[in-house]
Design an enzyme around this catalytic site. Structure first.
Site, PDB file in Angstrom:
ATOM      1  N   ASN A  67       0.794  -1.232   0.000  1.00 53.04           N
ATOM      2  CA  ASN A  67       0.000   0.000   0.000  1.00 53.04           C
ATOM      3  C   ASN A  67       0.826   1.281   0.000  1.00 53.04           C
ATOM      4  O   ASN A  67       0.340   2.353   0.357  1.00 53.04           O
ATOM      5  CB  ASN A  67      -0.956   0.003   1.197  1.00 53.04           C
ATOM      6  CG  ASN A  67      -1.892  -1.186   1.202  1.00 53.04           C
ATOM      7  OD1 ASN A  67      -1.928  -1.945   2.171  1.00 53.04           O
ATOM      8  ND2 ASN A  67      -2.629  -1.391   0.117  1.00 53.04           N
ATOM      9  N   ILE A  75       0.755   6.780   0.457  1.00 58.08           N
ATOM     10  CA  ILE A  75       0.150   5.693   1.227  1.00 58.08           C
ATOM     11  C   ILE A  75      -1.327   5.546   0.878  1.00 58.08           C
ATOM     12  O   ILE A  75      -2.064   6.531   0.855  1.00 58.08           O
ATOM     13  CB  ILE A  75       0.280   5.964   2.742  1.00 58.08           C
ATOM     14  CG1 ILE A  75       1.737   6.248   3.123  1.00 58.08           C
ATOM     15  CG2 ILE A  75      -0.273   4.799   3.557  1.00 58.08           C
ATOM     16  CD1 ILE A  75       1.903   6.859   4.507  1.00 58.08           C
ATOM     17  N   CYS A  76      -1.745   4.322   0.620  1.00 64.38           N
ATOM     18  CA  CYS A  76      -3.162   4.036   0.401  1.00 64.38           C
ATOM     19  C   CYS A  76      -3.748   3.572   1.734  1.00 64.38           C
ATOM     20  O   CYS A  76      -3.580   2.423   2.135  1.00 64.38           O
ATOM     21  CB  CYS A  76      -3.341   2.954  -0.674  1.00 64.38           C
ATOM     22  SG  CYS A  76      -5.072   2.564  -1.006  1.00 64.38           S
ATOM     23  N   LEU A  77      -4.396   4.494   2.428  1.00 63.29           N
ATOM     24  CA  LEU A  77      -4.980   4.206   3.738  1.00 63.29           C
ATOM     25  C   LEU A  77      -6.268   5.003   3.848  1.00 63.29           C
ATOM     26  O   LEU A  77      -6.263   6.244   3.738  1.00 63.29           O
ATOM     27  CB  LEU A  77      -4.007   4.590   4.861  1.00 63.29           C
ATOM     28  CG  LEU A  77      -4.459   4.324   6.293  1.00 63.29           C
ATOM     29  CD1 LEU A  77      -4.709   2.844   6.533  1.00 63.29           C
ATOM     30  CD2 LEU A  77      -3.426   4.851   7.293  1.00 63.29           C
TER      31      LEU A  77
END
Length: 198
Positions: free
Chosen positions: A124, A131-133
């Site tokens: 991620n 960041i993929c969050l």
């Protein structure tokens, strides 16, 4: 309340000896890919954010939680450098990562921009440290703070969302632990320990 980093840093050393020094080393070379964060605003909204961030800074220093820390860069309380360590029992155990946190003047109603400054091989996280969050995007809430952001990213290291990868290769080998560890070590050797400022 006027922001006084030197005073807060002295208090930090009292609560966590050595913490301030370890988190300010090398900050001069750290910058986000999109440039500097917004400078402290003179508006009422800006002053409110300033006060909120000072409160969060003191709370972090008082809590002294293992594995996470964060401090403003220099005198700009709108830009911080955070540090997280990989959780025990994960492939990231023993590794330390630096993060850049840039706060908008609309914080906490808008999420800060958070990126990895230490190159990170993870499903991620992309090559630029993005960041993929979900809590940094559509799931952001004003009840979140620096502590919850750092803890969430620390948790993400050991429990990635494989349905929304930014690094397809890392996602594809995540369940093959020996191969993943090998790729992680290679990535660390190839990319070093800190991303260069652009």
């Amino acid at each position: 309340m006027k922001y006084n980093l030197s005073r807060l840093t002295r208090q930090a050393k009292r609560f966590r000896p050595g913490m301030a020094q370890s988190n300010t080393e090398g900050m001069g070379s750290i910058a986000g890919a999109s440039g500097k964060a917004a400078p402290p605003a003179s508006s009422a909204a800006g002053q409110s954010v300033n006060k909120r961030l000072q409160s969060e800074l003191m709370a972090l220093m008082m809590a002294a939680e293992a594995g996470i820390s964060a401090f403003p860069d220099g005198d700009n309380i709108f830009q911080w450098t955070g540090t997280i360590t990989g959780g025990a029992g994960t492939v990231y155990e023993g590794l330390t990562f630096k993060l850049s946190l840039k706060f908008p003047t609309s914080y906490p109603y808008e999420a800060p921009q958070v990126t990895f400054q230490t190159p990170c091989f993870h499903p991620n996280v992309d090559q630029y440290g993005n960041i993929c969050l979900d809590i940094l995007k559509e799931k952001w809430s004003a009840v979140y703070n620096v502590r919850t952001i750092l803890l969430s990213i620390q948790s993400l290291l050991g429990d990635p969302n494989l349905d929304s990868p930014l690094n397809g290769h890392a996602a594809s080998i995540w369940h093959n632990v020996p191969e993943y560890k090998k790729a992680l070590t290679k990535h660390k050797t190839t990319h070093g320990t800190e991303r260069r400022a652009s």
